[in-house]
Write a protein that holds these residues in place. Structure first.
Motif, PDB file in Angstrom:
ATOM      1  N   TYR A  91       0.844  -1.187   0.000  1.00  0.00           N
ATOM      2  CA  TYR A  91       0.000   0.000   0.000  1.00  0.00           C
ATOM      3  C   TYR A  91       0.879   1.237   0.000  1.00  0.00           C
ATOM      4  O   TYR A  91       1.930   1.251   0.631  1.00  0.00           O
ATOM      5  N   SER A  92       0.430   2.280  -0.687  1.00  0.00           N
ATOM      6  CA  SER A  92       1.139   3.553  -0.644  1.00  0.00           C
ATOM      7  C   SER A  92       0.128   4.647  -0.328  1.00  0.00           C
ATOM      8  O   SER A  92      -1.060   4.506  -0.596  1.00  0.00           O
ATOM      9  N   GLY A  93       0.619   5.715   0.265  1.00  0.00           N
ATOM     10  CA  GLY A  93      -0.253   6.803   0.675  1.00  0.00           C
ATOM     11  C   GLY A  93      -0.768   6.590   2.086  1.00  0.00           C
ATOM     12  O   GLY A  93      -0.488   5.584   2.730  1.00  0.00           O
ATOM     13  N   LYS A  94      -1.509   7.560   2.561  1.00  0.00           N
ATOM     14  CA  LYS A  94      -2.057   7.506   3.911  1.00  0.00           C
ATOM     15  C   LYS A  94      -3.576   7.518   3.819  1.00  0.00           C
ATOM     16  O   LYS A  94      -4.157   8.283   3.039  1.00  0.00           O
ATOM     17  N   ALA A  95      -4.216   6.693   4.624  1.00  0.00           N
ATOM     18  CA  ALA A  95      -5.676   6.625   4.620  1.00  0.00           C
ATOM     19  C   ALA A  95      -6.265   7.949   5.080  1.00  0.00           C
ATOM     20  O   ALA A  95      -5.818   8.525   6.076  1.00  0.00           O
ATOM     21  N   GLN A  96      -7.223   8.451   4.353  1.00  0.00           N
ATOM     22  CA  GLN A  96      -7.908   9.704   4.679  1.00  0.00           C
ATOM     23  C   GLN A  96      -9.355   9.386   5.012  1.00  0.00           C
ATOM     24  O   GLN A  96     -10.046   8.735   4.236  1.00  0.00           O
ATOM     25  N   HIS A  97      -9.802   9.865   6.168  1.00  0.00           N
ATOM     26  CA  HIS A  97     -11.183   9.654   6.578  1.00  0.00           C
ATOM     27  C   HIS A  97     -11.824  11.010   6.806  1.00  0.00           C
ATOM     28  O   HIS A  97     -11.175  11.943   7.270  1.00  0.00           O
ATOM     29  N   PRO A  98     -13.116  11.145   6.513  1.00  0.00           N
ATOM     30  CA  PRO A  98     -13.771  12.444   6.682  1.00  0.00           C
ATOM     31  C   PRO A  98     -13.804  12.865   8.159  1.00  0.00           C
ATOM     32  O   PRO A  98     -13.979  12.035   9.037  1.00  0.00           O
ATOM     33  N   GLN A  99     -13.627  14.152   8.414  1.00  0.00           N
ATOM     34  CA  GLN A  99     -13.663  14.673   9.775  1.00  0.00           C
ATOM     35  C   GLN A  99     -15.095  14.908  10.245  1.00  0.00           C
ATOM     36  O   GLN A  99     -15.385  14.865  11.422  1.00  0.00           O
ATOM     37  N   VAL A 100     -15.988  15.189   9.315  1.00  0.00           N
ATOM     38  CA  VAL A 100     -17.377  15.471   9.658  1.00  0.00           C
ATOM     39  C   VAL A 100     -18.247  14.420   8.987  1.00  0.00           C
ATOM     40  O   VAL A 100     -18.104  14.159   7.796  1.00  0.00           O
ATOM     41  N   TYR A 101     -19.111  13.844   9.760  1.00  0.00           N
ATOM     42  CA  TYR A 101     -20.008  12.835   9.226  1.00  0.00           C
ATOM     43  C   TYR A 101     -21.411  13.408   9.112  1.00  0.00           C
ATOM     44  O   TYR A 101     -21.800  14.281   9.883  1.00  0.00           O
ATOM     45  N   GLY A 102     -22.183  12.921   8.178  1.00  0.00           N
ATOM     46  CA  GLY A 102     -23.555  13.374   7.993  1.00  0.00           C
ATOM     47  C   GLY A 102     -24.491  12.707   8.975  1.00  0.00           C
ATOM     48  O   GLY A 102     -24.068  11.936   9.844  1.00  0.00           O
ATOM     49  N   PRO A 103     -25.768  12.980   8.835  1.00  0.00           N
ATOM     50  CA  PRO A 103     -26.752  12.378   9.740  1.00  0.00           C
ATOM     51  C   PRO A 103     -26.822  10.869   9.520  1.00  0.00           C
ATOM     52  O   PRO A 103     -26.489  10.357   8.455  1.00  0.00           O
TER      53      PRO A 103
END
Length: 115
Positions: A91-103
């Motif tokens: 794997y390359s790169g870093k996992a990105q996850h959203p900081q704000v989640y919806g309802p």
């Protein structure tokens, strides 16, 4: 005489239906090949590709996939009749996850069906 002509025509039809180059898929002569492809569609976010080579006895290649978390997965592999399929996954790169989640997603409780 007509019977002999009919038999000869039937034999000719059978010979034409099964030509000499028609044979099983598992031909005894190895066939080397080489191919590759790539897809990069910015609109859908699809980004993947593969390249593969074979000398007729062994296969080696790699494929890549852009994962939904932003990383890139690469699989390098070899395959032959003695060792089977051997893969190395990286794997390359870093996992990105959203900081704000919806309802939260909810579903109606109306007896299991949609109206």
């Amino acid at each position: 005489m007509i019977y002999q002509v009919f038999v000869a025509m039937a034999m000719l039809a059978v010979a034409q239906a099964y030509p000499d180059n028609y044979g099983p898929v598992y031909a005894s002569v190895p066939i080397p090949y080489n191919f590759n492809y790539a897809v990069n569609d910015a609109y859908s976010g699809s980004n993947f590709g593969q390249n593969e080579k074979s000398d007729g006895n062994s296969v080696w290649g790699s494929y890549t996939v852009a994962l939904p978390d932003g990383r890139k997965q690469t699989v390098d592999y070899t395959a032959d009749h003695s060792r089977g399929f051997v893969a190395k996954v990286s794997y390359s790169g870093k996992a990105q996850h959203p900081q704000v989640y919806g309802p939260a997603i909810t579903f109606p409780q109306n007896g299991g069906g949609y109206h």
